[in-house]
Design an enzyme around this catalytic site. Structure first.
Site, PDB file in Angstrom:
ATOM      1  N   ILE A   3       0.653  -1.207   0.116  1.00 43.04           N
ATOM      2  CA  ILE A   3      -0.218  -0.218   0.051  1.00 43.04           C
ATOM      3  C   ILE A   3       0.960   1.238  -0.082  1.00 43.04           C
ATOM      4  O   ILE A   3       1.767   1.476   0.864  1.00 43.04           O
ATOM      5  CB  ILE A   3      -0.891   0.180   0.317  1.00 43.04           C
ATOM      6  CG1 ILE A   3      -1.659   1.041   1.200  1.00 43.04           C
ATOM      7  CG2 ILE A   3      -0.291  -0.045   2.492  1.00 43.04           C
ATOM      8  CD1 ILE A   3      -2.803   1.389   2.287  1.00 43.04           C
ATOM      9  N   ALA A   4       0.671   2.122  -0.659  1.00 42.79           N
ATOM     10  CA  ALA A   4       1.286   3.348  -1.134  1.00 42.79           C
ATOM     11  C   ALA A   4       0.293   4.903  -1.216  1.00 42.79           C
ATOM     12  O   ALA A   4      -0.272   4.487  -2.427  1.00 42.79           O
ATOM     13  CB  ALA A   4       2.753   3.294  -2.237  1.00 42.79           C
ATOM     14  N   TYR A   8      -1.347   1.978  10.640  1.00 41.29           N
ATOM     15  CA  TYR A   8      -1.959   0.636  11.567  1.00 41.29           C
ATOM     16  C   TYR A   8      -2.332   0.615  13.029  1.00 41.29           C
ATOM     17  O   TYR A   8      -3.540  -0.304  13.173  1.00 41.29           O
ATOM     18  CB  TYR A   8      -0.767  -0.195  10.726  1.00 41.29           C
ATOM     19  CG  TYR A   8      -0.071  -0.437   9.204  1.00 41.29           C
ATOM     20  CD1 TYR A   8      -1.075  -0.192   8.537  1.00 41.29           C
ATOM     21  CD2 TYR A   8       1.343  -0.479   9.079  1.00 41.29           C
ATOM     22  CE1 TYR A   8      -0.484   0.347   6.897  1.00 41.29           C
ATOM     23  CE2 TYR A   8       1.701  -0.706   7.749  1.00 41.29           C
ATOM     24  CZ  TYR A   8       0.801  -0.291   6.902  1.00 41.29           C
ATOM     25  OH  TYR A   8       1.212  -0.297   5.619  1.00 41.29           O
ATOM     26  N   GLU A  31       3.752  -6.786   6.575  1.00 43.79           N
ATOM     27  CA  GLU A  31       4.532  -6.592   7.249  1.00 43.79           C
ATOM     28  C   GLU A  31       5.155  -4.753   7.049  1.00 43.79           C
ATOM     29  O   GLU A  31       4.635  -4.468   5.804  1.00 43.79           O
ATOM     30  CB  GLU A  31       5.551  -7.619   6.754  1.00 43.79           C
ATOM     31  CG  GLU A  31       6.031  -9.212   7.524  1.00 43.79           C
ATOM     32  CD  GLU A  31       4.595  -9.744   6.700  1.00 43.79           C
ATOM     33  OE1 GLU A  31       4.701 -10.736   6.942  1.00 43.79           O
ATOM     34  OE2 GLU A  31       4.757  -9.524   5.303  1.00 43.79           O
ATOM     35  N   ASN A  71       9.313   2.750   9.825  1.00 48.58           N
ATOM     36  CA  ASN A  71       8.742   3.337   8.561  1.00 48.58           C
ATOM     37  C   ASN A  71       7.460   3.439   9.797  1.00 48.58           C
ATOM     38  O   ASN A  71       6.530   3.295   9.545  1.00 48.58           O
ATOM     39  CB  ASN A  71       8.152   2.647   7.801  1.00 48.58           C
ATOM     40  CG  ASN A  71       6.510   3.437   6.537  1.00 48.58           C
ATOM     41  OD1 ASN A  71       6.177   4.447   6.720  1.00 48.58           O
ATOM     42  ND2 ASN A  71       6.367   2.880   5.217  1.00 48.58           N
TER      43      ASN A  71
END
Length: 147
Positions: free
Chosen positions: A65-66, A111, A99, A104
């Site tokens: 996801i970005a 999350y 993961e 980060n």
């Protein structure tokens, strides 16, 4: 996500990750992997985010996801997370996992906002040797795990 989107998706991956996925991986996810959901986020005509998740039996996993750097901090990551969580819940999954690089911090905070908990460290997970946190979110009415 369509094959025609891959140039933009790879631009986003290059901005976001030092060890990004190759085009062939996305081609496989879009065209062949029956367990994969690949989608993009758009702002007008521009692709500004991309994600791939897996729904396998009663488990779901976020593979990538970005968000484009120019669009970070605008809630796009949250919108994509909302879709992934809703899809996993609707499919009857009991867990959603991912993961994430231990360095980060912005992603880890996102999350955690979604109820993910760190359950393990994957030593040397990334190509450059950095460790990853394995994070899991309980779904389907589960609230937490206890030892």
């Amino acid at each position: 996500m369509k094959l025609d989107d891959l140039d933009a998706v790879l631009e986003i991956e290059n901005e976001a990750f030092s060890d990004h996925w190759p085009r062939t991986a996305y081609e496989y996810e879009i065209s062949e992997n029956e367990f994969s959901t690949a989608f993009v986020a758009v702002d007008g005509e521009q692709i500004v985010g991309a994600a791939v998740s897996y729904l396998i039996f009663d488990d779901a996993q976020i593979a990538t996801i970005a968000v484009r750097k120019s669009h970070q901090g605008q809630g796009i990551g949250s919108l994509m997370m909302d879709k992934i969580v809703q899809d996993a819940d609707a499919a009857g999954c009991s867990t959603l996992s991912l993961e994430v690089r231990i360095s980060n911090i912005p992603a880890i905070k996102l999350y955690e906002k979604y109820g993910f908990i760190n359950v393990n460290i994957r030593k040397g997970y990334y190509a450059d040797g950095e460790d990853a946190f394995l994070m899991i979110k309980p779904l389907g009415g589960q609230t937490a795990w206890v030892d």
